[in-house]
Enzyme design. Sequence first.
Site, PDB file in Angstrom:
ATOM      1  N   ARG A 238       1.006  -1.148   0.079  1.00  0.00           N
ATOM      2  CA  ARG A 238      -0.039  -0.039   0.039  1.00  0.00           C
ATOM      3  C   ARG A 238       0.913   1.148  -0.085  1.00  0.00           C
ATOM      4  O   ARG A 238       1.944   1.204   0.781  1.00  0.00           O
ATOM      5  CB  ARG A 238      -1.050  -0.002   1.212  1.00  0.00           C
ATOM      6  CG  ARG A 238      -2.106  -0.906   1.203  1.00  0.00           C
ATOM      7  CD  ARG A 238      -3.020  -0.611   0.121  1.00  0.00           C
ATOM      8  NE  ARG A 238      -4.252  -1.271   0.142  1.00  0.00           N
ATOM      9  CZ  ARG A 238      -4.608  -2.301  -0.624  1.00  0.00           C
ATOM     10  NH1 ARG A 238      -3.499  -2.796  -1.680  1.00  0.00           N
ATOM     11  NH2 ARG A 238      -5.710  -3.040  -0.666  1.00  0.00           N
ATOM     12  N   GLU A 267      -3.155   7.485  -4.267  1.00  0.00           N
ATOM     13  CA  GLU A 267      -3.641   7.017  -5.513  1.00  0.00           C
ATOM     14  C   GLU A 267      -4.790   7.897  -6.011  1.00  0.00           C
ATOM     15  O   GLU A 267      -5.610   8.101  -5.086  1.00  0.00           O
ATOM     16  CB  GLU A 267      -3.886   5.530  -5.268  1.00  0.00           C
ATOM     17  CG  GLU A 267      -2.913   4.782  -5.693  1.00  0.00           C
ATOM     18  CD  GLU A 267      -2.873   3.209  -5.501  1.00  0.00           C
ATOM     19  OE1 GLU A 267      -2.216   2.630  -4.812  1.00  0.00           O
ATOM     20  OE2 GLU A 267      -3.871   2.701  -6.095  1.00  0.00           O
ATOM     21  N   HIS A 285      -0.877   0.157  -9.964  1.00  0.00           N
ATOM     22  CA  HIS A 285      -1.668  -0.632  -9.024  1.00  0.00           C
ATOM     23  C   HIS A 285      -2.229  -1.782  -9.716  1.00  0.00           C
ATOM     24  O   HIS A 285      -3.312  -2.215  -9.999  1.00  0.00           O
ATOM     25  CB  HIS A 285      -2.746  -0.053  -8.065  1.00  0.00           C
ATOM     26  CG  HIS A 285      -3.189  -0.744  -6.949  1.00  0.00           C
ATOM     27  ND1 HIS A 285      -3.571   0.088  -5.936  1.00  0.00           N
ATOM     28  CD2 HIS A 285      -2.933  -1.995  -6.409  1.00  0.00           C
ATOM     29  CE1 HIS A 285      -3.693  -0.821  -4.741  1.00  0.00           C
ATOM     30  NE2 HIS A 285      -3.487  -2.160  -5.239  1.00  0.00           N
TER      31      HIS A 285
END
Length: 319
Positions: A238, A267, A285
Amino acid sequence: MSRVVVTGRVPEAAIEKLRTEHEVDAWQGPESIGREELLRRVAGADAVVSLLTERIDSELLDAAGPQLRVVANVAVGYDNIDVPACTERGIVATNTPGVLTDATADIAFGLILLATRRLGEGERLIRSGRPWKWGMFFLLGTSLSGKTLGIVGMGGIGQATARRAKAFGMDIVYQSRSELDPRIAEELGARRVDLDELLTVSDVVSLHCPYGPATHHLIGAGQLAAMKDSAYLINTARGPIVDEAALASALREAQIAGAGLDVFENEPRVHPGLLELENVVLVPHLGSATVETRTAMAMLAADNTLAVLSDERPPAPVN
Ligand code: DGY
């Protein structure tokens, strides 16, 4: 028959599975569902199948109402869900462990290769149209064989990444809350160390821990300074585990050799300081982004949902 709200597009097989027993309201828009629309749709839902882009907090749980029984995240990470708020309300929260382990480890190892062998730089160079030719010292990278991979968080994905690294002749050290099963540690030749030692001895540091208050900015300026100046940082876990501003500065100052990132602190925004650097590989991602994996994730989320709605224990509860 219960009402199941699916907050974003997921593979059709999972929707069909849910529809065999329940009424399904699945968001089909090309963009993510907006917050207002999400709050409106969840009202009266018995189950919410959520994507990691949706924040599942007290406001949403209250908007759903007291009949809500399960929040089934289509992701192994569940930092988008306020789990204590679910628990307080008697709502089961679930995730999708296991089914994305190999896909994510593949991307972690892909980033290791891209960064250490400067493949991103080479690709960008050719596309730029700038002249190039083979040369003895042209775009030299770093070999992996005989180097040390430091794995932070030795769950399933960390172990799968270690397995790939072993096949490339790397030595493994790891930092984890618990000791590995001795048979697995022996198979991988993996040695448990603390984070400080891991940062100082590793040639590549790969992050595989969950994100939460305890791991926020786990890797900041101090940790980057502790790494070898020839080392690489890889993050497929993450974004906020890494202080992105500190990473941009460490890469710019050549405090470390390079980085490979699949996840970002805010993000989908990426720190502008990273975008200008050649020694970092940036991908959007993609850890679990294969057809097979995303289908398996959605099917597991459907199984979790169906189990709770049938008063059974779901395959992957997190509370
Ligand atoms: C997860 O499942 O948590 C991944 O980040 C999705 O790719």
